[in-house]
Design a protein around this motif. Structure first.
Motif, PDB file in Angstrom:
ATOM      1  N   ARG A 291       0.816  -1.212   0.000  1.00 48.83           N
ATOM      2  CA  ARG A 291       0.000   0.000   0.000  1.00 48.83           C
ATOM      3  C   ARG A 291       0.849   1.260   0.000  1.00 48.83           C
ATOM      4  O   ARG A 291       0.594   2.178  -0.765  1.00 48.83           O
ATOM      5  CB  ARG A 291      -0.878  -0.015   1.245  1.00 48.83           C
ATOM      6  N   THR A 292       1.861   1.281   0.853  1.00 57.18           N
ATOM      7  CA  THR A 292       2.634   2.512   0.988  1.00 57.18           C
ATOM      8  C   THR A 292       3.381   2.860  -0.298  1.00 57.18           C
ATOM      9  O   THR A 292       3.224   3.973  -0.805  1.00 57.18           O
ATOM     10  CB  THR A 292       3.576   2.404   2.191  1.00 57.18           C
ATOM     11  N   THR A 295       0.875   4.006  -2.980  1.00 54.37           N
ATOM     12  CA  THR A 295       0.368   5.364  -2.762  1.00 54.37           C
ATOM     13  C   THR A 295       1.420   6.390  -3.160  1.00 54.37           C
ATOM     14  O   THR A 295       1.126   7.362  -3.865  1.00 54.37           O
ATOM     15  CB  THR A 295       0.010   5.549  -1.277  1.00 54.37           C
ATOM     16  N   ALA A 296       2.650   6.170  -2.700  1.00 55.03           N
ATOM     17  CA  ALA A 296       3.712   7.128  -2.993  1.00 55.03           C
ATOM     18  C   ALA A 296       3.930   7.248  -4.498  1.00 55.03           C
ATOM     19  O   ALA A 296       4.063   8.355  -5.032  1.00 55.03           O
ATOM     20  CB  ALA A 296       4.998   6.704  -2.286  1.00 55.03           C
ATOM     21  N   ARG A 298       1.824   6.552  -6.913  1.00 60.00           N
ATOM     22  CA  ARG A 298       0.666   7.158  -7.566  1.00 60.00           C
ATOM     23  C   ARG A 298       0.676   8.673  -7.398  1.00 60.00           C
ATOM     24  O   ARG A 298       0.489   9.434  -8.364  1.00 60.00           O
ATOM     25  CB  ARG A 298      -0.591   6.564  -6.944  1.00 60.00           C
ATOM     26  N   VAL A 299       0.918   9.122  -6.171  1.00 60.59           N
ATOM     27  CA  VAL A 299       0.902  10.564  -5.912  1.00 60.59           C
ATOM     28  C   VAL A 299       2.085  11.233  -6.610  1.00 60.59           C
ATOM     29  O   VAL A 299       1.931  12.281  -7.249  1.00 60.59           O
ATOM     30  CB  VAL A 299       0.926  10.826  -4.393  1.00 60.59           C
ATOM     31  N   ALA A 300       3.259  10.621  -6.525  1.00 62.77           N
ATOM     32  CA  ALA A 300       4.436  11.235  -7.142  1.00 62.77           C
ATOM     33  C   ALA A 300       4.279  11.317  -8.656  1.00 62.77           C
ATOM     34  O   ALA A 300       4.643  12.319  -9.283  1.00 62.77           O
ATOM     35  CB  ALA A 300       5.689  10.440  -6.778  1.00 62.77           C
ATOM     36  N   SER A 302       1.530  11.595 -10.336  1.00 66.85           N
ATOM     37  CA  SER A 302       0.615  12.656 -10.745  1.00 66.85           C
ATOM     38  C   SER A 302       1.190  14.031 -10.416  1.00 66.85           C
ATOM     39  O   SER A 302       0.865  15.003 -11.079  1.00 66.85           O
ATOM     40  CB  SER A 302      -0.769  12.438 -10.140  1.00 66.85           C
ATOM     41  N   ASN A 303       2.084  14.096  -9.417  1.00 67.42           N
ATOM     42  CA  ASN A 303       2.808  15.352  -9.198  1.00 67.42           C
ATOM     43  C   ASN A 303       3.644  15.700 -10.428  1.00 67.42           C
ATOM     44  O   ASN A 303       3.722  16.857 -10.833  1.00 67.42           O
ATOM     45  CB  ASN A 303       3.744  15.235  -7.988  1.00 67.42           C
ATOM     46  N   TRP A 308       3.531  22.133 -12.473  1.00 62.96           N
ATOM     47  CA  TRP A 308       3.949  23.236 -11.597  1.00 62.96           C
ATOM     48  C   TRP A 308       5.179  22.975 -10.739  1.00 62.96           C
ATOM     49  O   TRP A 308       5.549  23.784  -9.934  1.00 62.96           O
ATOM     50  CB  TRP A 308       2.789  23.644 -10.699  1.00 62.96           C
ATOM     51  N   GLU A 316      13.269  15.035  -7.547  1.00 62.50           N
ATOM     52  CA  GLU A 316      13.025  14.337  -6.289  1.00 62.50           C
ATOM     53  C   GLU A 316      11.878  13.345  -6.428  1.00 62.50           C
ATOM     54  O   GLU A 316      11.935  12.225  -5.909  1.00 62.50           O
ATOM     55  CB  GLU A 316      12.725  15.366  -5.204  1.00 62.50           C
ATOM     56  N   GLN A 317      10.841  13.775  -7.165  1.00 59.61           N
ATOM     57  CA  GLN A 317       9.690  12.886  -7.343  1.00 59.61           C
ATOM     58  C   GLN A 317      10.072  11.655  -8.174  1.00 59.61           C
ATOM     59  O   GLN A 317       9.628  10.548  -7.908  1.00 59.61           O
ATOM     60  CB  GLN A 317       8.533  13.633  -8.023  1.00 59.61           C
ATOM     61  N   GLU A 319      13.079  10.311  -8.295  1.00 64.51           N
ATOM     62  CA  GLU A 319      13.862   9.438  -7.409  1.00 64.51           C
ATOM     63  C   GLU A 319      12.961   8.664  -6.458  1.00 64.51           C
ATOM     64  O   GLU A 319      13.183   7.481  -6.186  1.00 64.51           O
ATOM     65  CB  GLU A 319      14.862  10.274  -6.598  1.00 64.51           C
ATOM     66  N   LEU A 320      11.941   9.362  -5.985  1.00 61.57           N
ATOM     67  CA  LEU A 320      11.003   8.717  -5.071  1.00 61.57           C
ATOM     68  C   LEU A 320      10.330   7.523  -5.755  1.00 61.57           C
ATOM     69  O   LEU A 320      10.252   6.420  -5.202  1.00 61.57           O
ATOM     70  CB  LEU A 320       9.956   9.732  -4.620  1.00 61.57           C
ATOM     71  N   GLU A 324      10.695   3.631  -4.706  1.00 54.78           N
ATOM     72  CA  GLU A 324       9.534   2.834  -4.303  1.00 54.78           C
ATOM     73  C   GLU A 324       9.341   1.619  -5.206  1.00 54.78           C
ATOM     74  O   GLU A 324       8.915   0.559  -4.767  1.00 54.78           O
ATOM     75  CB  GLU A 324       8.268   3.697  -4.304  1.00 54.78           C
TER      76      GLU A 324
ATOM     77  N   ARG B  18       7.265  12.455   1.256  1.00 56.66           N
ATOM     78  CA  ARG B  18       7.939  13.056   0.087  1.00 56.66           C
ATOM     79  C   ARG B  18       7.015  13.197  -1.111  1.00 56.66           C
ATOM     80  O   ARG B  18       7.269  13.996  -2.001  1.00 56.66           O
ATOM     81  CB  ARG B  18       9.168  12.226  -0.280  1.00 56.66           C
ATOM     82  N   PRO B 105      -4.212   2.484  -1.035  1.00 56.69           N
ATOM     83  CA  PRO B 105      -3.546   3.570  -1.750  1.00 56.69           C
ATOM     84  C   PRO B 105      -4.562   4.541  -2.345  1.00 56.69           C
ATOM     85  O   PRO B 105      -5.501   4.107  -2.989  1.00 56.69           O
ATOM     86  CB  PRO B 105      -2.788   2.830  -2.852  1.00 56.69           C
TER      87      PRO B 105
END
Lengths: 508, 233
Positions: A291-292, A295-296, A298-300, A302-303, A308, A316-317, A319-320, A324, B18, B105
């Motif tokens: 899950r973790t 989530t990371a 998916r969010v990264a 879309s970031n 922007w 950084e995103q 690399e994240l 993951e 992050r 998630p």
């Protein structure tokens, strides 16, 4: 029991007859006793003594000898076998009757005493056996062990426990004699035991008991019954055991068999339960560990999609996401390795290898986890070992990853590889908090996570158990200890052939 | 909005920090991060944020315990992050004062939407007096126990109105089944959710333009119901 009395019978007959003659000689020759009453009482004493120490037969022989002497030497007319006075005739017959009855009674008491002693002996044996039975374990050896107990406790030369199995008989025997039981005879005896159930008081026969003759020896066959149902046969040879005792003995053995089966079943149930527990632990653990990162990611992602972000933030995103994804890859690798270990699919593929190759391969596999720790390698320079490098490196990688996870960033991790007579030894030393005393025994259990670290450090509890499983596939061992000062040291030993090779240079 | 809203993100997973940090900053929020429950409580006390996003699996305190302690001193909206399947945890957190939850998630839009709704609710509560509520074409008159669609009155039974009023007075907050049952039927009814299902069915038939696709009275599966102020939802 069968040899002794025959000899002692003969001996007591001779002794008693001798005593009768001695008394006769003494009375007639030296003491000049002529009173038939005194003579009769003396003879009676000898007859009774004989009856108490021997069997009725000896007493009767003594009795006849005494009668003859009494008649011939003491009853008037003396020195003939005739009796003139009718009163003396009555006295003579009373003497005969008394001596016969007395010797019968005394002999019966003696026989009863002997029987009681034998019973007590057999009860003691049964009691010992029933205590032995409690020692039987649920192993495959249980039946042989049981046969051994029976043979030992009942001084048998041969004891065998026979159980019908698909298409034949499972025979476990013990004792000094090595007899071969005929399966067909066993089947016939077993069928007989199934047909007749009751003890026949009339015939004093125990249902299903029988004898076989093997190599000239008599083997007693007794059904093993649970309730009325026969579950097998007990064969015994070498010592005459009462049928009743044999039956009781068979009862104890049957209970022992049932107990062994019950233990076996309980063990199977326990294993099933453990595997069930394992599955739910696996699901819970994987659920959380999936899950973790998901989530990371998916969010990264879309970031990144949104325009922007500054360039440094974009980097950084990215690399994240990569980190993951690596975490997920490692998770799946763990699951796969665990499944392979469970399926017994880890077969060592040995070849000659330099230890440094293993250490470096392991380090590369968990490079990401080690990125915050300086790694100090020290490797034996000139030895080659023969083992499975892939499996060994995978195990070492898990231990390295564990060390990195559980020690603070920046602290060094030392890896030492050296070749000893036992094989390849690998040491991983970290400078973390060490291992809590309570965690040491379960450290390598699957999904076990340290009591303190459980909530602080992300982890699945799979790594060390996989390491142990992989090393076990190579007959290797792993253990952990706390170091003086602080930190923990893991040691792995993989048995391996070795040869020195000065041609190989240290590459650390 | 005159000032930037401050969001406190409480999660011990660095990767979540992050990823979610930049997400919220990019949407115009100030983000502060706490790794543990204790740290979060300290921040709430020192400089109360406008909203808290709270992971339920913290290393030190139970997430539900953090909810309870924050509620004891502040009314700030709490959005709980929890695992799918951990419905019981969600219910506990909601009953201890959390306003909403997002299941991991989760997608970024989902989290941002929940944050926006929760912040707006706080803002509207500050302004709106208690007497009337207008949402879309509905007007709820709490004082006279009446519900109007446009100018037309919709007749509700007293229980139906109670249910509607309870949810509408907590707009955009998830109310758990148990909380609703207790408020409307009393403490003995908490284990009889069938009352609620039946009543909700009747209420939706009267209130919702399309009862099969509710827009005001939304279900939160396994957890409870929510009254949505957002016609777009």
């Amino acid at each position: 029991m069968s040899h002794m009395p025959r000899w002692s019978d003969r001996f007591s007959v001779v002794a008693a007859t001798g005593a009768v003659l001695l008394v006769t000689l003494a009375f007639r020759g030296w003491l000049h006793v002529t009173n038939p009453t005194i003579a009769a009482l003396s003879y009676l004493l000898i007859v009774l003594l004989t009856a108490t120490v021997s069997r009725v037969r000896a007493a009767v022989v003594t009795c006849v000898a005494a009668d003859l002497c009494l008649n011939f030497f003491f009853m008037p007319p003396v020195r003939t076998f005739t009796i003139a006075d009718p009163q003396n005739l009555v006295a003579f017959f009373v003497f005969v009757a008394v001596s016969v009855i007395a010797s019968t009674l005394s002999s019966a008491v003696r026989a009863r005493a002997l029987e009681v002693a034998a019973r007590r002996d057999e009860l003691a044996r049964l009691f010992d056996l029933s205590r032995d039975v409690l020692l039987t374990t649920d192993s495959a050896e249980a039946m042989t062990q049981l046969a051994r107990f029976v043979a030992r406790r009942f001084d048998l030369e041969f004891a065998a426990i026979c159980r019908p199995i698909a298409g034949g008989w499972d025979i476990r025997h013990a004792g000094s004699a090595d007899l071969v039981l005929d399966p067909h005879a066993l089947t016939a005896a077993f069928a007989g035991a199934e047909r007749t159930l009751e003890f026949d008081a009339h015939a004093r026969a125990y249902a299903g008991h029988g004898t076989l003759s093997i190599d000239g020896r008599t083997v007693r066959i007794v059904p093993l019954r649970l309730g009325a149902r026969p579950v097998g046969l007990l064969a015994a040879a070498g010592r005459d055991v009462e049928p009743g005792t044999l039956d009781a003995l068979a009862g104890v053995v049957a209970i022992a068999i049932e107990r062994a089966q019950f233990l076996e079943e309980r063990k199977a149930a326990e294993l099933a339960r453990q595997s069930e527990e394992l599955k739910s632990a696996l699901l819970a653990s994987i659920g959380h560990d999936l899950r973790t990162p998901l989530t990371a990611i998916r969010v990264a992602a879309s970031n990144l999609q949104a325009a922007w972000l500054a360039e440094s933030e974009r980097q950084e995103q990215i690399e994240l996401i990569l980190a993951e994804v690596e975490r997920l890859r490692r998770l799946f690798q763990n699951i796969l390795e665990m499944a392979r270990l469970d399926a017994g699919a880890v077969a060592p593929d040995v070849r000659w290898v330099h230890p440094s190759e293993i250490v470096e391969a392991a380090r590369d596999q968990v490079e990401l986890a080690l990125r915050h720790h300086p790694v100090q390698l020290s490797v034996d320079a000139d030895a080659l070992v023969r083992l499975d490098p892939l499996v060994t490196a995978a195990a070492l990688a898990h231990v390295l990853e564990n060390a990195a996870q559980y020690s603070p960033p920046g602290t060094p991790i030392a890896v030492r590889a050296h070749v000893s007579p036992d094989g390849l030894e690998l040491h991983v030393r970290d400078h973390g908090p060490g291992i809590a005393e309570a965690d040491l025994p379960r450290l390598f259990d699957r999904f076990y996570r340290g009591t303190e670290s459980r909530r602080r450090v992300a982890g699945t509890g799979m790594g060390l158990s996989i390491a142990r499983g992989m090393l076990a596939a190579e007959q290797g061992r792993i253990w952990a200890e706390n170091c003086d000062g602080h930190g923990a040291q893991f040691t792995m030993v993989v048995p391996a052939e070795r040869k020195t090779s000065s041609a190989v240079e240290q590459t650390s | 909005m005159t000032k930037t809203a401050r969001v406190l993100l409480v999660d011990d997973e660095v990767s979540i920090q992050r990823a979610v940090g930049p997400l919220l900053r990019s949407r115009g929020y100030d983000v502060e991060v706490a790794n543990t429950g204790a740290e979060a409580l300290k921040i709430v006390e020192a400089r109360p944020p406008d909203l808290m996003v709270l992971d339920l699996g913290l290393p030190d305190l139970e997430g539900t315990e953090v909810c309870r302690r924050v509620r004891a001193q502040s009314a700030l909206p709490i959005i709980v992050l929890s695992a799918r399947g951990a419905e019981a945890d969600k219910v506990d957190a909601l009953e201890l004062g959390a306003d909403d939850y997002v299941t991991k998630p989760f997608g970024p839009d989902e989290l941002v939407a929940r944050i926006r709704v929760a912040l707006r609710r706080v803002a509207s509560e500050d302004i709106a007096p208690g007497g009337r509520l207008s949402v879309g074409d509905l007007t709820i008159d709490y004082n006279r126990h009446r519900l109007l669609r446009g100018d037309e009155e919709i007749r509700l039974t007293p229980k139906e109105f109670d249910l509607l009023a309870l949810l509408a007075r907590n707009p955009d907050r998830v109310l758990t089944h148990r909380v609703i049952l207790k408020a409307i039927w009393g403490p003995n009814a908490v284990n009889a959710p069938e009352h609620l299902w039946v009543l909700m069915g009747q209420l939706r038939k009267k209130v919702e333009p399309d009862p099969s696709k509710p827009r005001y009275l939304l279900s939160e599966p396994w957890v409870g119901y929510r009254f949505s102020l957002d016609p777009a939802e």
